[in-house]
Design a protein around this motif. Structure first.
Motif, PDB file in Angstrom:
ATOM      1  N   ILE A   1      11.166  14.111  -1.207  1.00 12.28           N
ATOM      2  CA  ILE A   1      11.099  13.298   0.008  1.00 12.28           C
ATOM      3  C   ILE A   1       9.665  12.852   0.269  1.00 12.28           C
ATOM      4  N   THR A   2       8.742  13.800   0.168  1.00  7.90           N
ATOM      5  CA  THR A   2       7.334  13.468   0.382  1.00  7.90           C
ATOM      6  C   THR A   2       6.812  12.538  -0.710  1.00  7.90           C
ATOM      7  N   ALA A   3       7.205  12.813  -1.952  1.00  8.57           N
ATOM      8  CA  ALA A   3       6.725  12.001  -3.073  1.00  8.57           C
ATOM      9  C   ALA A   3       7.231  10.565  -2.981  1.00  8.57           C
ATOM     10  N   THR A   4       8.434  10.382  -2.461  1.00  8.96           N
ATOM     11  CA  THR A   4       8.992   9.030  -2.345  1.00  8.96           C
ATOM     12  C   THR A   4       8.139   8.155  -1.437  1.00  8.96           C
ATOM     13  N   ILE A   5       7.821   8.677  -0.262  1.00 11.19           N
ATOM     14  CA  ILE A   5       6.990   7.917   0.669  1.00 11.19           C
ATOM     15  C   ILE A   5       5.586   7.722   0.110  1.00 11.19           C
ATOM     16  N   THR A   6       5.024   8.779  -0.467  1.00 10.47           N
ATOM     17  CA  THR A   6       3.667   8.686  -1.016  1.00 10.47           C
ATOM     18  C   THR A   6       3.594   7.648  -2.129  1.00 10.47           C
ATOM     19  N   HIS A   7       4.577   7.664  -3.023  1.00  6.89           N
ATOM     20  CA  HIS A   7       4.596   6.710  -4.135  1.00  6.89           C
ATOM     21  C   HIS A   7       4.730   5.279  -3.623  1.00  6.89           C
ATOM     22  N   ALA A   8       5.601   5.081  -2.642  1.00  6.44           N
ATOM     23  CA  ALA A   8       5.799   3.734  -2.108  1.00  6.44           C
ATOM     24  C   ALA A   8       4.538   3.215  -1.427  1.00  6.44           C
ATOM     25  N   VAL A   9       3.853   4.088  -0.698  1.00  8.31           N
ATOM     26  CA  VAL A   9       2.634   3.667  -0.008  1.00  8.31           C
ATOM     27  C   VAL A   9       1.530   3.342  -1.010  1.00  8.31           C
ATOM     28  N   LEU A  10       1.390   4.147  -2.049  1.00  8.08           N
ATOM     29  CA  LEU A  10       0.304   3.950  -3.005  1.00  8.08           C
ATOM     30  C   LEU A  10       0.525   2.743  -3.913  1.00  8.08           C
ATOM     31  N   PHE A  11       1.775   2.520  -4.333  1.00  8.10           N
ATOM     32  CA  PHE A  11       2.022   1.515  -5.362  1.00  8.10           C
ATOM     33  C   PHE A  11       2.727   0.256  -4.861  1.00  8.10           C
ATOM     34  N   PHE A  12       3.379   0.318  -3.703  1.00  8.16           N
ATOM     35  CA  PHE A  12       4.165  -0.829  -3.257  1.00  8.16           C
ATOM     36  C   PHE A  12       3.773  -1.332  -1.870  1.00  8.16           C
ATOM     37  N   HIS A  13       2.686  -0.824  -1.296  1.00  9.63           N
ATOM     38  CA  HIS A  13       2.380  -1.211   0.078  1.00  9.63           C
ATOM     39  C   HIS A  13       2.084  -2.709   0.195  1.00  9.63           C
ATOM     40  N   LYS A  14       1.388  -3.276  -0.785  1.00  8.32           N
ATOM     41  CA  LYS A  14       1.092  -4.714  -0.734  1.00  8.32           C
ATOM     42  C   LYS A  14       2.371  -5.536  -0.889  1.00  8.32           C
ATOM     43  N   GLN A  15       3.226  -5.113  -1.807  1.00  7.32           N
ATOM     44  CA  GLN A  15       4.472  -5.840  -2.036  1.00  7.32           C
ATOM     45  C   GLN A  15       5.385  -5.762  -0.816  1.00  7.32           C
ATOM     46  N   ILE A  16       5.489  -4.584  -0.215  1.00 11.97           N
ATOM     47  CA  ILE A  16       6.343  -4.424   0.965  1.00 11.97           C
ATOM     48  C   ILE A  16       5.838  -5.294   2.113  1.00 11.97           C
ATOM     49  N   TRP A  17       4.528  -5.298   2.308  1.00 15.46           N
ATOM     50  CA  TRP A  17       3.957  -6.101   3.394  1.00 15.46           C
ATOM     51  C   TRP A  17       4.166  -7.594   3.148  1.00 15.46           C
ATOM     52  N   ALA A  18       3.975  -8.018   1.908  1.00 13.85           N
ATOM     53  CA  ALA A  18       4.138  -9.439   1.593  1.00 13.85           C
ATOM     54  C   ALA A  18       5.595  -9.876   1.715  1.00 13.85           C
ATOM     55  N   GLN A  19       6.508  -9.058   1.213  1.00 13.60           N
ATOM     56  CA  GLN A  19       7.921  -9.426   1.247  1.00 13.60           C
ATOM     57  C   GLN A  19       8.464  -9.434   2.668  1.00 13.60           C
TER      58      GLN A  19
END
Length: 259
Positions: free
Chosen positions: A168-186
């Motif tokens: 659970i912790t790793a999922t959020i951490t991974h998304a923040v580290l690797f997908f934060h720009k993509q999530i914000w842009a999309q």
């Protein structure tokens, strides 16, 4: 399926062979599904059965002739190799290395319990009686718990619980580290302006009005609050709201990882 299509299906050797073979480990000779060949050599050796058995062990035999067992965790035909390697490495470390160490050192009184079990136990080794620690209103009773027994889990069950919280912790951490720009842009683009293949395919269809989703959400939210307030669920409305917020954030993180 028409008779012509069914005949063409039977004429396809690979599909027909796969379906025909499934009856062998799935029905005729189920030992092929859990091929514990090491345990057959020494069937009375407890340690060997704990390490190499499948039904109640760690499955170190690593042989199966059942495709359903091969695809139980991940499908090797649809999953990238690097993902499969991560799953395999994690499984070997946590269940083939760490779990035996914890079990045979009697950590958490583990040697008094099966090494592999989904059952929770009390201090006598019997299945845990959950109703014995609940009050008349169905809530946790601390006094009854202290009078009855602590909760004991098998080593694999305890490790699995720990890995679940870690995931659970790793999922959020991974998304923040690797997908934060993509999530914000999309999140700032409409579906017809998103460049990924899924958005382009969906752009062919008329977009569902957002107020449809809003009406469904509000209706279900009201029903949820009514159930919490009317029935003795021992649940609070703020907990319901928090659960929805957690689900919202995890949907975004998980779907970015899956895609």
């Amino acid at each position: 399926m028409s008779s012509h299509s069914f005949i063409k299906f039977l004429q396809h050797p690979r599909l027909f062979g796969a379906c025909a073979w499934y009856f062998v480990p799935g029905y005729l000779f189920q030992a092929l599904s859990y091929f514990s060949w090491v345990c057959w050599i020494t069937p009375d050796n407890v340690v060997v059965n704990q390490l190499f058995g499948y039904g109640s062990g760690l499955g170190m035999s690593l042989i199966t002739f059942d495709w359903a067992q091969i695809t139980y965790v991940v499908n090797p035909l649809a999953t990238p190799w690097w993902s499969e390697a991560n799953v395999l490495a994690g499984f070997v470390f946590f269940f083939w290395i760490l779990t035996p160490i914890l079990y045979y050192t009697n950590t958490w009184y583990s040697k008094f319990l099966p090494i592999l079990s989904r059952t929770s136990y009390d201090n006598t080794g019997a299945a845990y009686n959950v109703t014995a620690i609940l009050g008349t209103d169905g809530t946790f009773n601390t006094t009854a718990y202290e009078a009855y027994s602590p909760l004991f889990l098998s080593t694999t069950f305890a490790v699995t619980y720990g890995l679940s919280f870690a995931a659970i912790t790793a999922t959020i951490t991974h998304a923040v580290l690797f997908f934060h720009k993509q999530i914000w842009a999309q999140s700032r683009r409409s579906i017809d302006k998103q460049p990924d293949i899924h958005a382009r395919l969906m752009a062919r269809y008329r977009q569902v009005p957002e107020w449809w989703y809003l009406i469904i959400f509000v209706t279900m939210f009201v029903f949820g609050v009514i159930v919490i307030e009317v029935w003795p669920t021992q649940f609070l409305v703020w907990g319901f709201v928090l659960a929805l917020m957690i689900a919202f954030f995890y949907i975004i993180a998980i779907q970015n990882i899956n895609s």
